[in-house]
Design a protein around this motif. Structure first.
Motif, mmCIF file in Angstrom:
data_model
loop_
_atom_site.group_PDB
_atom_site.id
_atom_site.type_symbol
_atom_site.label_atom_id
_atom_site.label_comp_id
_atom_site.label_asym_id
_atom_site.label_seq_id
_atom_site.Cartn_x
_atom_site.Cartn_y
_atom_site.Cartn_z
ATOM 1 N N VAL A 160 -36.253 -68.694 99.026
ATOM 2 C CA VAL A 160 -37.410 -69.575 98.897
ATOM 3 C C VAL A 160 -37.973 -69.429 97.489
ATOM 4 C CG1 VAL A 160 -39.128 -67.889 99.716
ATOM 5 C CG2 VAL A 160 -39.555 -70.342 100.003
ATOM 6 N N LEU A 161 -38.472 -70.523 96.946
ATOM 7 C CA LEU A 161 -39.112 -70.496 95.638
ATOM 8 C C LEU A 161 -40.599 -70.192 95.798
ATOM 9 C CD1 LEU A 161 -37.570 -73.658 93.940
ATOM 10 C CD2 LEU A 161 -36.596 -71.354 94.150
ATOM 11 N N ALA A 162 -41.150 -69.479 94.816
ATOM 12 C CA ALA A 162 -42.585 -69.212 94.852
ATOM 13 C C ALA A 162 -43.375 -70.516 94.961
ATOM 14 C CB ALA A 162 -42.996 -68.435 93.600
ATOM 15 N N GLY A 163 -42.930 -71.546 94.256
ATOM 16 C CA GLY A 163 -43.644 -72.813 94.277
ATOM 17 C C GLY A 163 -43.699 -73.460 95.642
ATOM 18 N N HIS A 164 -42.597 -73.364 96.392
ATOM 19 C CA HIS A 164 -42.594 -73.980 97.722
ATOM 20 C C HIS A 164 -43.480 -73.224 98.712
ATOM 21 C CE1 HIS A 164 -38.614 -76.087 96.622
ATOM 22 N NE2 HIS A 164 -39.568 -76.987 96.708
ATOM 23 N N LEU A 165 -43.801 -71.976 98.410
ATOM 24 C CA LEU A 165 -44.730 -71.227 99.244
ATOM 25 C C LEU A 165 -46.193 -71.576 98.964
ATOM 26 C CD1 LEU A 165 -43.105 -67.679 98.969
ATOM 27 C CD2 LEU A 165 -43.235 -69.048 101.060
ATOM 28 N N LEU A 166 -46.463 -72.172 97.783
ATOM 29 C CA LEU A 166 -47.842 -72.255 97.321
ATOM 30 C C LEU A 166 -48.340 -73.652 96.970
ATOM 31 C CD1 LEU A 166 -47.748 -69.150 94.935
ATOM 32 C CD2 LEU A 166 -48.620 -69.252 97.280
ATOM 33 N N ILE A 167 -47.461 -74.590 96.710
ATOM 34 C CA ILE A 167 -47.874 -75.906 96.206
ATOM 35 C C ILE A 167 -47.490 -76.973 97.215
ATOM 36 C CG2 ILE A 167 -47.541 -77.590 94.340
ATOM 37 C CD1 ILE A 167 -46.920 -75.214 92.499
ATOM 38 N N ASP A 168 -48.381 -77.933 97.458
ATOM 39 C CA ASP A 168 -48.075 -79.000 98.410
ATOM 40 C C ASP A 168 -47.856 -80.324 97.683
ATOM 41 O OD1 ASP A 168 -50.584 -80.744 98.425
ATOM 42 O OD2 ASP A 168 -51.453 -78.790 98.896
ATOM 43 N N ASP A 169 -47.456 -81.334 98.450
ATOM 44 C CA ASP A 169 -47.008 -82.595 97.857
ATOM 45 C C ASP A 169 -48.130 -83.471 97.315
ATOM 46 O OD1 ASP A 169 -48.068 -83.222 100.327
ATOM 47 O OD2 ASP A 169 -46.448 -84.573 100.899
ATOM 48 N N SER A 170 -49.370 -83.028 97.426
ATOM 49 C CA SER A 170 -50.465 -83.823 96.857
ATOM 50 C C SER A 170 -50.356 -83.922 95.338
ATOM 51 C CB SER A 170 -51.818 -83.209 97.244
ATOM 52 O OG SER A 170 -51.973 -81.916 96.687
ATOM 53 N N VAL A 171 -49.621 -83.009 94.717
ATOM 54 C CA VAL A 171 -49.505 -83.019 93.249
ATOM 55 C C VAL A 171 -48.845 -84.293 92.734
ATOM 56 C CG1 VAL A 171 -49.495 -80.508 93.028
ATOM 57 C CG2 VAL A 171 -47.322 -81.719 93.376
ATOM 58 N N TYR A 172 -48.050 -84.953 93.558
ATOM 59 C CA TYR A 172 -47.354 -86.159 93.105
ATOM 60 C C TYR A 172 -48.242 -87.389 93.090
ATOM 61 C CZ TYR A 172 -43.326 -83.152 93.812
ATOM 62 O OH TYR A 172 -42.446 -82.105 93.754
ATOM 63 N N HIS A 173 -49.449 -87.259 93.623
ATOM 64 C CA HIS A 173 -50.378 -88.386 93.665
ATOM 65 C C HIS A 173 -51.460 -88.268 92.593
ATOM 66 C CE1 HIS A 173 -48.601 -89.965 97.362
ATOM 67 N NE2 HIS A 173 -48.483 -88.706 97.725
ATOM 68 N N ASP A 174 -51.280 -87.340 91.686
ATOM 69 C CA ASP A 174 -52.212 -87.207 90.563
ATOM 70 C C ASP A 174 -52.171 -88.490 89.736
ATOM 71 O OD1 ASP A 174 -53.377 -86.446 87.977
ATOM 72 O OD2 ASP A 174 -53.264 -84.392 88.733
ATOM 73 N N SER A 175 -53.338 -89.007 89.359
ATOM 74 C CA SER A 175 -53.390 -90.262 88.589
ATOM 75 C C SER A 175 -52.853 -90.090 87.171
ATOM 76 C CB SER A 175 -54.834 -90.778 88.525
ATOM 77 O OG SER A 175 -55.682 -89.802 87.929
ATOM 78 N N ASP A 176 -52.764 -88.862 86.715
ATOM 79 C CA ASP A 176 -52.217 -88.577 85.388
ATOM 80 C C ASP A 176 -50.709 -88.384 85.515
ATOM 81 O OD1 ASP A 176 -51.212 -86.738 83.196
ATOM 82 O OD2 ASP A 176 -53.243 -87.088 82.469
ATOM 83 N N PHE A 177 -49.932 -89.302 84.931
ATOM 84 C CA PHE A 177 -48.479 -89.238 85.054
ATOM 85 C C PHE A 177 -47.932 -87.893 84.585
ATOM 86 C CE2 PHE A 177 -44.359 -89.390 82.947
ATOM 87 C CZ PHE A 177 -43.541 -89.857 83.968
ATOM 88 N N THR A 178 -48.446 -87.377 83.487
ATOM 89 C CA THR A 178 -47.902 -86.138 82.915
ATOM 90 C C THR A 178 -48.033 -84.985 83.889
ATOM 91 O OG1 THR A 178 -48.377 -86.867 80.660
ATOM 92 C CG2 THR A 178 -48.090 -84.504 81.007
#
Length: 476
Positions: free
Chosen positions: A263-281
């Motif tokens: 498992v990656l550390a990121g998959h333990l801690l970050i959810d998919d809401s990050v892809y809906h950030d209005s800032d493309f970068t």
């Protein structure tokens, strides 16, 4: 060089005890209370800190040519950043182009890695098949110490391994005593979903997780395990991110199949809401495969780690800066896939694992170092605090804190997916092959100090798997 770590608490996968650790000529020479300090030795006062095996990241991509660009961390900058965070060894990936000789690609990666600051090994990807691949797999195992082969079940039209390649390569790996590993995503489904979403006008980063839903990972993981079951070969599944894949792994292991999971550390801690950030970068900076999932999957992954169905933690460290990610501004399928984390994994796992009670310190050592060393046949040279092992050690302050930021990290990338998180538990000192590489904020990594780690085939679990298959055949 002689170095002694005095007064700390040694923590390995099974024990915890007060002792000094003496390192001579790159190896651990003596462990015990109140050791004499040799003349001229460098001394580290561990005080109330822990002395643990250096971290092993079994999944990195330094300097990787991918999706029309090259990962921004090379083998020096990436391994140096790892040392700053307590990681003393990596296992990177040689990824041949379709029709490229596996040996030619291996030598190309070896050349790039000569600048590494810490030790490294390689998995080699099988991206196509003919008799030459069959032959070169044997050469890599017997002459170059490659003991694991990677198979991408995704990236159709590029490096995807179809079922025919999986069957042929798994059989050859079984014969050689090499461990097959898979990136489990159904590449055909991903390809079709990408086309459908783009046709619907969904072109931003939010399309990335929609094109790679959890079911495509669950299906591919189950398919790879069933192919491995028929052939009788053990299997390692990289970056498990979805509950569906974990459930398939737990079921197979419950049936006695020898399956290992990461498992990656990121998959333990970050959810998919990050892809809906209005800032493309910011949104594009999180594009990796498999993508970050809804929160329910994080809970399942932590439970899988605690239950022993997941054995290792990694980062899939593959950095791309904002101008590189911008290649997919109008088409999410063209955003280079990859995120960083080699510098932060250890602190993140301590903070969110040990300080919360999810992991004991010994379990932390297992999932950040020892299990990877055992599975990939580096143990006890790596992943252990014992006499004769390589002096790859981290002096760990379990109470100190730091705030993660792209402004202060050592990774060669302009964004950090853990930006602003304050974590408890940091590397005060990192020692690689007996050399002081990180000293409480002072990075002393040496370009080219790292060494290639050849590995032998036929680790113990391979023999166990052979016996299990023979017994099953006898019953039939």
């Amino acid at each position: 060089m002689t170095l002694i770590i005095r007064g700390g608490t040694v923590v390995d996968a099974t024990h915890s005890y007060r002792a000094d650790v003496l390192c001579v000529d790159g190896r651990i020479a003596q462990i015990g209370p109140d050791l004499a300090i040799p003349e001229g030795a460098q001394v580290i006062d561990a005080g109330d800190h822990l002395v643990m095996p250096g971290g092993i990241d079994p999944h990195t991509h330094m300097e990787l040519p991918f999706m029309g660009t090259v990962a921004s961390d090379d083998f020096y900058s990436g391994t140096a950043a790892g040392l700053a965070g307590g990681t003393t060894s990596i296992i990177d990936f040689v990824i041949p182009n379709p029709r490229q000789s596996l040996l030619d690609a291996f030598h190309q990666w070896r050349g790039w890695a000569e600048k590494a600051a810490s030790d490294y090994a390689f998995h080699v990807a099988v991206t196509w098949w003919d008799e030459s691949v069959h032959r070169e797999m044997g050469t890599l195992v017997h002459e170059h110490g490659v003991a694991s082969f990677k198979h991408f079940m995704a990236y159709k039209g590029a490096i995807m391994a179809d079922d025919e390649i999986l069957v042929n390569s798994f059989r050859r790996a079984m014969d050689l005593g090499a461990l097959p590993t898979v990136h489990a995503e159904n590449g055909e489904l991903v390809f079709q979903l990408q086309r459908e979403l783009l046709a619907q006008g969904i072109r931003g980063p939010e399309g990335h997780p929609l094109s790679r839903p959890p079911a495509v990972e669950g299906e591919a993981a189950n398919r790879a395990m069933r192919i491995a079951e028929v052939i009788g070969v053990p299997l390692y599944i990289v970056h498990v991110s979805a509950r569906q894949a974990l459930e398939a792994i737990a079921r197979a292991r419950g049936e006695g199949q020898r399956v290992f999971a990461e498992v990656l550390a990121g998959h333990l801690l970050i959810d998919d809401s990050v892809y809906h950030d209005s800032d493309f970068t910011r949104a594009a900076a999180h594009v990796m495969s498999p993508p970050f999932r809804p929160r329910e999957h994080q809970d399942a992954l932590w439970q899988g780690l605690q239950a022993g169905h997941i054995h290792t933690t990694a980062t899939d460290h593959c950095c791309f800066c904002a101008p590189q990610k911008a290649a997919g501004r109008d088409d999410f399928s063209k955003i280079p896939n990859g995120c960083g984390g080699v510098e932060d994994r250890m602190s993140l796992l301590w903070h969110y694992g040990v300080t919360t009670g999810r992991l004991t310190p010994g379990e932390f050592v297992q999932v950040t170092s020892t299990n990877a060393a055992r599975i990939f046949n580096l143990y006890p040279r790596k992943g252990a605090v014992e006499v004769g092992a390589d002096a790859d050690l981290v002096v760990w302050d379990p109470n100190a804190t730091r705030t993660i930021s792209a402004r202060t990290h050592h990774q060669n990338v302009d964004f950090n997916i853990y930006e602003g998180r304050t974590v408890q538990g940091i590397a005060r000192h990192t020692i690689t092959r007996g050399q002081w590489a990180w000293c409480d904020g002072d990075l002393r990594a040496q370009r080219g100090a790292g060494r290639y780690l050849p590995r032998k085939p036929f680790p113990p679990y391979f023999e166990a798997n052979r016996k299990r298959k023979e017994q099953a055949g006898a019953r039939d």
